[in-house]
Design a protein around this motif. Sequence first.
Motif, PDB file in Angstrom:
ATOM      1  N   TYR A  51     -76.101  -1.960 -52.304  1.00 28.00           N
ATOM      2  CA  TYR A  51     -75.569  -2.021 -50.939  1.00 28.00           C
ATOM      3  C   TYR A  51     -76.702  -2.221 -49.936  1.00 28.00           C
ATOM      4  CZ  TYR A  51     -73.057  -0.863 -46.687  1.00 28.00           C
ATOM      5  OH  TYR A  51     -72.509  -0.921 -45.435  1.00 28.00           O
ATOM      6  N   PHE A  52     -77.791  -1.499 -50.122  1.00 32.83           N
ATOM      7  CA  PHE A  52     -78.923  -1.618 -49.206  1.00 32.83           C
ATOM      8  C   PHE A  52     -79.446  -3.051 -49.193  1.00 32.83           C
ATOM      9  CE2 PHE A  52     -83.456  -1.620 -48.295  1.00 32.83           C
ATOM     10  CZ  PHE A  52     -83.444  -1.056 -47.033  1.00 32.83           C
ATOM     11  N   ILE A  53     -79.640  -3.618 -50.372  1.00 35.92           N
ATOM     12  CA  ILE A  53     -80.188  -4.973 -50.465  1.00 35.92           C
ATOM     13  C   ILE A  53     -79.232  -5.997 -49.856  1.00 35.92           C
ATOM     14  CG2 ILE A  53     -80.812  -6.807 -52.098  1.00 35.92           C
ATOM     15  CD1 ILE A  53     -81.978  -4.485 -53.875  1.00 35.92           C
ATOM     16  N   SER A  54     -77.945  -5.885 -50.169  1.00 29.35           N
ATOM     17  CA  SER A  54     -77.008  -6.906 -49.702  1.00 29.35           C
ATOM     18  C   SER A  54     -76.576  -6.732 -48.251  1.00 29.35           C
ATOM     19  CB  SER A  54     -75.765  -6.939 -50.604  1.00 29.35           C
ATOM     20  OG  SER A  54     -75.043  -5.732 -50.497  1.00 29.35           O
ATOM     21  N   ASP A  55     -76.486  -5.478 -47.772  1.00 26.07           N
ATOM     22  CA  ASP A  55     -75.899  -5.252 -46.450  1.00 26.07           C
ATOM     23  C   ASP A  55     -76.863  -4.739 -45.381  1.00 26.07           C
ATOM     24  OD1 ASP A  55     -72.504  -5.020 -46.703  1.00 26.07           O
ATOM     25  OD2 ASP A  55     -73.695  -5.181 -48.518  1.00 26.07           O
ATOM     26  N   ILE A  56     -77.843  -3.952 -45.768  1.00 27.40           N
ATOM     27  CA  ILE A  56     -78.741  -3.357 -44.773  1.00 27.40           C
ATOM     28  C   ILE A  56     -80.029  -4.162 -44.598  1.00 27.40           C
ATOM     29  CG2 ILE A  56     -79.988  -1.259 -44.086  1.00 27.40           C
ATOM     30  CD1 ILE A  56     -76.904  -0.993 -44.093  1.00 27.40           C
ATOM     31  N   THR A  57     -80.566  -4.708 -45.686  1.00 26.30           N
ATOM     32  CA  THR A  57     -81.813  -5.473 -45.596  1.00 26.30           C
ATOM     33  C   THR A  57     -81.725  -6.631 -44.604  1.00 26.30           C
ATOM     34  OG1 THR A  57     -82.456  -4.833 -47.833  1.00 26.30           O
ATOM     35  CG2 THR A  57     -83.547  -6.764 -46.917  1.00 26.30           C
ATOM     36  N   PRO A  58     -80.628  -7.405 -44.580  1.00 23.12           N
ATOM     37  CA  PRO A  58     -80.557  -8.481 -43.568  1.00 23.12           C
ATOM     38  C   PRO A  58     -80.620  -7.955 -42.125  1.00 23.12           C
ATOM     39  CG  PRO A  58     -78.903  -8.835 -45.270  1.00 23.12           C
ATOM     40  CD  PRO A  58     -79.487  -7.470 -45.506  1.00 23.12           C
ATOM     41  N   ILE A  59     -80.020  -6.805 -41.888  1.00 24.32           N
ATOM     42  CA  ILE A  59     -80.072  -6.221 -40.545  1.00 24.32           C
ATOM     43  C   ILE A  59     -81.500  -5.828 -40.207  1.00 24.32           C
ATOM     44  CG2 ILE A  59     -79.345  -4.256 -39.113  1.00 24.32           C
ATOM     45  CD1 ILE A  59     -76.704  -4.273 -40.736  1.00 24.32           C
ATOM     46  N   ILE A  60     -82.180  -5.178 -41.155  1.00 24.42           N
ATOM     47  CA  ILE A  60     -83.562  -4.762 -40.922  1.00 24.42           C
ATOM     48  C   ILE A  60     -84.459  -5.980 -40.719  1.00 24.42           C
ATOM     49  CG2 ILE A  60     -85.566  -3.625 -41.975  1.00 24.42           C
ATOM     50  CD1 ILE A  60     -83.589  -1.623 -43.199  1.00 24.42           C
ATOM     51  N   SER A  61     -84.254  -7.028 -41.495  1.00 23.51           N
ATOM     52  CA  SER A  61     -85.045  -8.255 -41.319  1.00 23.51           C
ATOM     53  C   SER A  61     -84.864  -8.830 -39.916  1.00 23.51           C
ATOM     54  CB  SER A  61     -84.642  -9.303 -42.360  1.00 23.51           C
ATOM     55  OG  SER A  61     -84.995  -8.874 -43.641  1.00 23.51           O
ATOM     56  N   ASN A  62     -83.617  -8.851 -39.451  1.00 18.94           N
ATOM     57  CA  ASN A  62     -83.357  -9.335 -38.085  1.00 18.94           C
ATOM     58  C   ASN A  62     -84.039  -8.449 -37.047  1.00 18.94           C
ATOM     59  OD1 ASN A  62     -81.811 -11.481 -38.957  1.00 18.94           O
ATOM     60  ND2 ASN A  62     -79.878 -10.385 -38.749  1.00 18.94           N
ATOM     61  N   CYS A  63     -84.000  -7.139 -37.272  1.00 18.81           N
ATOM     62  CA  CYS A  63     -84.661  -6.205 -36.345  1.00 18.81           C
ATOM     63  C   CYS A  63     -86.157  -6.456 -36.296  1.00 18.81           C
ATOM     64  CB  CYS A  63     -84.401  -4.759 -36.767  1.00 18.81           C
ATOM     65  SG  CYS A  63     -82.696  -4.216 -36.588  1.00 18.81           S
ATOM     66  N   ILE A  64     -86.766  -6.650 -37.452  1.00 23.42           N
ATOM     67  CA  ILE A  64     -88.213  -6.894 -37.511  1.00 23.42           C
ATOM     68  C   ILE A  64     -88.554  -8.173 -36.752  1.00 23.42           C
ATOM     69  CG2 ILE A  64     -90.108  -7.523 -39.063  1.00 23.42           C
ATOM     70  CD1 ILE A  64     -88.840  -5.539 -41.099  1.00 23.42           C
ATOM     71  N   ASN A  65     -87.797  -9.232 -36.995  1.00 23.72           N
ATOM     72  CA  ASN A  65     -88.058 -10.510 -36.310  1.00 23.72           C
ATOM     73  C   ASN A  65     -87.821 -10.412 -34.814  1.00 23.72           C
ATOM     74  OD1 ASN A  65     -88.766 -11.835 -38.684  1.00 23.72           O
ATOM     75  ND2 ASN A  65     -86.654 -12.417 -39.112  1.00 23.72           N
ATOM     76  N   ARG A  66     -86.742  -9.749 -34.423  1.00 26.02           N
ATOM     77  CA  ARG A  66     -86.371  -9.659 -33.011  1.00 26.02           C
ATOM     78  C   ARG A  66     -87.261  -8.685 -32.240  1.00 26.02           C
ATOM     79  NH1 ARG A  66     -81.148  -7.524 -33.276  1.00 26.02           N
ATOM     80  NH2 ARG A  66     -82.152  -5.508 -33.310  1.00 26.02           N
ATOM     81  N   ASP A  67     -87.519  -7.525 -32.849  1.00 26.80           N
ATOM     82  CA  ASP A  67     -88.182  -6.435 -32.131  1.00 26.80           C
ATOM     83  C   ASP A  67     -89.672  -6.318 -32.428  1.00 26.80           C
ATOM     84  OD1 ASP A  67     -85.580  -5.859 -31.313  1.00 26.80           O
ATOM     85  OD2 ASP A  67     -85.287  -4.403 -32.920  1.00 26.80           O
ATOM     86  N   SER A  68     -90.187  -7.118 -33.348  1.00 20.84           N
ATOM     87  CA  SER A  68     -91.605  -7.072 -33.751  1.00 20.84           C
ATOM     88  C   SER A  68     -92.027  -5.667 -34.172  1.00 20.84           C
ATOM     89  CB  SER A  68     -92.498  -7.576 -32.610  1.00 20.84           C
ATOM     90  OG  SER A  68     -92.164  -8.900 -32.285  1.00 20.84           O
ATOM     91  N   THR A  69     -91.167  -5.006 -34.930  1.00 20.18           N
ATOM     92  CA  THR A  69     -91.450  -3.666 -35.429  1.00 20.18           C
ATOM     93  C   THR A  69     -91.295  -3.677 -36.936  1.00 20.18           C
ATOM     94  OG1 THR A  69     -90.508  -2.696 -33.432  1.00 20.18           O
ATOM     95  CG2 THR A  69     -90.752  -1.244 -35.316  1.00 20.18           C
ATOM     96  N   LEU A  70     -92.303  -3.193 -37.649  1.00 20.54           N
ATOM     97  CA  LEU A  70     -92.228  -3.130 -39.106  1.00 20.54           C
ATOM     98  C   LEU A  70     -91.551  -1.827 -39.512  1.00 20.54           C
ATOM     99  CD1 LEU A  70     -92.884  -4.380 -41.839  1.00 20.54           C
ATOM    100  CD2 LEU A  70     -95.051  -3.150 -41.777  1.00 20.54           C
ATOM    101  N   ILE A  71     -90.475  -1.943 -40.254  1.00 20.20           N
ATOM    102  CA  ILE A  71     -89.771  -0.780 -40.774  1.00 20.20           C
ATOM    103  C   ILE A  71     -90.084  -0.699 -42.258  1.00 20.20           C
ATOM    104  CG2 ILE A  71     -87.528   0.302 -41.140  1.00 20.20           C
ATOM    105  CD1 ILE A  71     -86.526  -1.395 -38.724  1.00 20.20           C
ATOM    106  N   ALA A  72     -90.906   0.275 -42.651  1.00 23.57           N
ATOM    107  CA  ALA A  72     -91.335   0.390 -44.040  1.00 23.57           C
ATOM    108  C   ALA A  72     -90.611   1.502 -44.785  1.00 23.57           C
ATOM    109  CB  ALA A  72     -92.837   0.628 -44.101  1.00 23.57           C
ATOM    110  N   SER A  73     -90.080   2.461 -44.042  1.00 25.68           N
ATOM    111  CA  SER A  73     -89.324   3.539 -44.686  1.00 25.68           C
ATOM    112  C   SER A  73     -88.404   4.181 -43.654  1.00 25.68           C
ATOM    113  CB  SER A  73     -90.260   4.595 -45.270  1.00 25.68           C
ATOM    114  OG  SER A  73     -90.954   5.269 -44.253  1.00 25.68           O
TER     115      SER A  73
END
Length: 137
Positions: A51-73
């Motif tokens: 679920y994390f890989i299919s549903d949450i990772t795309p959201i986090i990727s968008n956040c990183i690109n949009r907000d310039s913040t690295l989310i590592a954990s």
Amino acid sequence: MKGLTSILTLLGLAMSFLVNGQTANCYCDTIFDLVEIKPQYENDVKGLMKYFISDITPIISNCINRDSTLIASMNLTLTIDKKGQVIDVGFPRIQATEMCKKEITNKILNMDGWTSGQMNGITVCSKYVWPISINWK
């Protein structure tokens, strides 16, 4: 008098549906932090990771690109009701914007597949802590 009764009824319904911007859940008079049998997602850890890989990772990727913040954990604290629905998402440890947290929350609140926790053989509302480490390679 009839008009007043109608207004009070509508007001009561409106208040029962919205609490802090979320659907109110009348099934949780008590929420347990610790239970004998903790809530479980379908296929346990494998299911959560899928679920994390299919549903949450795309959201986090968008956040990183949009907000310039690295989310590592991050740690997510999910509240699972007696019917196996996620009714709340907490973020005790994450470096993300409020917009990113809201996007993740909206996705997880629609997450199906949970079995509720149990205490003394009774299905209860309880917390589930989901620690996540992300390796961006």
